[in-house]
Design an enzyme around this catalytic site. Structure first.
Site, PDB file in Angstrom:
ATOM      1  CB  ALA A 178      -0.923   0.011   1.220  1.00  0.00           C
ATOM      2  CB  SER A 179       0.864   4.217   0.666  1.00  0.00           C
ATOM      3  OG  SER A 179       1.299   5.543   0.675  1.00  0.00           O
ATOM      4  CG  MET A 180       5.602   5.882   0.666  1.00  0.00           C
ATOM      5  SD  MET A 180       5.945   6.647  -0.945  1.00  0.00           S
ATOM      6  CE  MET A 180       7.609   6.093  -1.263  1.00  0.00           C
ATOM      7  CG  LEU A 212      -4.082   1.681  -1.253  1.00  0.00           C
ATOM      8  CD1 LEU A 212      -5.322   1.998  -2.082  1.00  0.00           C
ATOM      9  CD2 LEU A 212      -4.405   1.682   0.237  1.00  0.00           C
TER      10      LEU A 212
END
Length: 274
Positions: free
Chosen positions: A160-162, A184
């Site tokens: 997710a994200s980073m 994500l």
């Protein structure tokens, strides 16, 4: 009169021939001793059973990080070290928590150390990460770009994200994902501690927008997608399965469980789906 409780001091006296019961607290405590000993014996045997189950093969399962035996070069005896340090010696880095300053500094230090050890052998980066902060993640990304050796990335569960950013930042052709893994992709979020004057908040907002453009351009570079499509897709959170991420260009191959009896030297977790 005769003492009814010889272990009490002073002794508890009763009249012989009567059925008067002793009411002293000492006797009650003495009567309760065998049951306490029984329970204590049970707890000791239970702890011995637990200690036997704590050691599974060569893996020591404690309350914290599992430990495995390792013999350092030049040493005669084995010592138990945590499993993540053992991974580092095999050129494996596992990211399983939020990427903050401390986590980023550790990853960067490991990458630089492995560069000094061998600048040609690949490094495997396993990711099951809930996200993290943008600036520490970009610091790890810059270090990944600066080293000479190839970096294999494998999404084990949730990137997710980073975490998704670093999973897509691996060496082209060596970015893998397991079939049930998820991605994500989202815009950078504003920190919770933003406060101050209106002008200071405006400066922070401009800084976040610059970070967003950096992420957009990097995702376009990873996926070979136009920047405009990345910008439109990331207006809201974008969830992708492993196969959707492969179609999007963030993953090169999706891995399946390795058949029994097959011995190959790849990522150690499966075989690619063609």
């Amino acid at each position: 009169m005769a003492p009814c409780c010889f272990f009490a001091y002073p002794p508890c006296w009763t009249v012989p021939g009567t059925r008067k019961e002793c009411k002293c607290s000492q006797k009650r405590s003495i009567v309760s001793i065998p049951s306490k000993i029984h329970r204590f014996g049970e707890s000791r045997s239970y702890s011995r059973k637990q200690s036997k189950h704590d050691m599974v093969g060569n893996l020591r399962m404690g309350g914290g990080v599992p430990k495995v035996p390792y013999k350092a070069p030049g040493q005669q005896n084995y010592e138990f070290i945590d499993i993540f340090n053992r991974f580092y010696r095999e050129r494996i880095i596992y990211i399983g928590q939020e990427i903050d300053e401390d986590q980023a500094n550790q990853i960067i230090a490991i990458l630089l150390f492995l560069q000094s050890e061998d600048d040609q052998a690949e490094v495997q980066l396993y990711i099951n990460c809930p996200g993290g902060f943008v600036l520490p993640g970009l610091a790890v990304y810059d270090c990944m770009c600066s080293v000479r050796y190839p970096i294999v990335t494998v999404n084990l569960g949730m990137a997710a994200s980073m975490g998704a950013f670093l999973a897509a930042a691996g060496t082209p052709g060596r970015r893998f994902a397991l079939p049930n893994s998820r991605y994500l992709i989202q815009q950078p979020l504003a920190p919770d501690n933003i406060k101050g004057q209106a002008k200071d908040i405006e400066i922070e907002a401009i800084h976040i927008l610059k970070q967003r453009e950096i992420l957009f351009e990097s995702y376009a570079k990873f996926s070979k997608q136009p920047v405009e499509r990345i910008r439109n897709d990331l207006r809201r959170d974008l969830y992708l399965t492993a196969y959707e991420a492969r179609e999007y260009g963030l993953v090169d191959k999706v891995l399946t469980p390795r058949p029994k009896g097959l011995v190959t030297k790849t990522t150690g977790v499966g075989e690619p789906i063609l």
